[in-house]
Motif scaffolding. Structure first.
Motif: not given
Length: 305
Positions: A35-41, A58-65, A129-136, A139-144
């Motif tokens: 969708p436009d506009p997308p979310l941005v970090i 936000p109560a659920v942990t999600y994988p990050l791709v 690496s900074g994007l991964i940290a900011e995404a975490q 959002y509720n991201i599973d670091a594993k």
């Protein structure tokens, strides 16, 4: 977007054209972009688009791709080509799709392992690496369960991330990418990164056989990844053949697993696309056949720290 000319334009943007065998045969059946506009970090200087499940909780942990595009294109086009937008909801993951830095000709590039920019002032390892940290943080991201998918130049970048910041990444998929010829140029830490190497034997841009003096062959990249994961690199097992490319007859993709004696939670695989090109057209979503994006997400999901 289901216009096959889109993929020819993508091939041209990547500098591959239509002569790369397997790249413009068949149809891939892309889809509408996010969708436009997308979310941005990522801030104002180098923002990165984000796609999240429509029912994000936000109560659920999600994988990050983290999706890393090929040379000359951009993250959004790459995500459309790989049909990944369709699976954010279905597979329930957060997807970040950033852009490389334009060179003097305006082609977006990553400073990856060997390919494709020699401008070492561009710290793409630090940026991603900074994007991964900011995404975490956002959002509720599973670091594993932090995964990389890279195509071509993005595959080289994924390998460099695995070499330099392996503790941030759980597993990666490299499509038509490669890694350093000299193992000493990559100093993997602990833990290692599970790796899926996907490469076409008819790749006219990043040859499957490698390029002496630059990068190693697809088989060697898989074997080295397996060895890094503690696996026996000489003990590959044929798993199955898959029909992923409508432009190539039969089940053209051979799947080999390296899973003997691996360190816990780690392994490697090699998917050889016989007669597949640099920008292969994968089966369309409505083909009723195995779908490349679904299969690679499922492969990534089998890995957790």
């Amino acid at each position: 977007m289901k216009n096959p000319f889109f993929f020819l334009l993508l091939a041209m943007a990547l500098g591959c054209g239509g002569s790369d065998s397997g790249s413009v045969a068949g149809g891939s059946g892309g889809q509408d972009f996010s969708p436009d506009p997308p979310l941005v970090i990522g801030g104002d200087e180098r923002p990165a688009d984000v796609d999240i499940p429509t029912d994000y909780d936000p109560a659920v942990t999600y994988p990050l791709v983290v999706l890393l595009h090929g040379a000359g294109t951009d993250g959004r086009t790459q995500a459309g080509y790989l049909q990944l937008f369709n699976f954010v909801d279905q597979k329930q993951f957060i997807m970040v799709y950033p852009n490389g830095t334009p060179n003097d000709e305006g082609r977006r590039l990553w400073n990856g392992a060997v390919c494709c920019t020699s401008d070492d002032e561009i710290d793409d390892v630090g940026y991603i690496s900074g994007l991964i940290a900011e995404a975490q943080e956002t959002y509720n991201i599973d670091a594993k369960r932090v995964y990389l998918i890279g195509h071509s130049n993005g595959g080289f970048m994924s390998f460099r991330m695995a070499c330099e910041v392996p503790t941030l990444v759980t597993a990666l998929v490299s499509l038509a990418g490669g890694t350093y010829e000299d193992p000493a140029d990559c100093q993997p830490g602990t833990p290692a990164v599970s790796t899926l190497v996907v490469h076409g034997t008819a790749d006219g841009t990043i040859p499957y056989e490698g390029s002496p003096g630059a990068y190693i062959a697809g088989v060697e990249a898989a074997e080295r990844s397996a060895e890094s994961a503690g696996c026996d690199p000489d003990a590959s097992t044929f798993i199955e053949s898959l029909d992923l490319l409508p432009g190539v007859d039969g089940e053209e993709t051979d799947v080999y697993a390296y899973s003997a004696d691996c360190n816990e939670g780690l392994d490697a695989e090699l998917w050889t696309m016989n007669d597949g090109g640099h920008i292969p057209f994968f089966q369309a979503l409505d083909s009723g056949k195995p779908l490349f994006p679904e299969l690679i997400i499922d492969w990534l999901y089998r890995h957790s720290r």
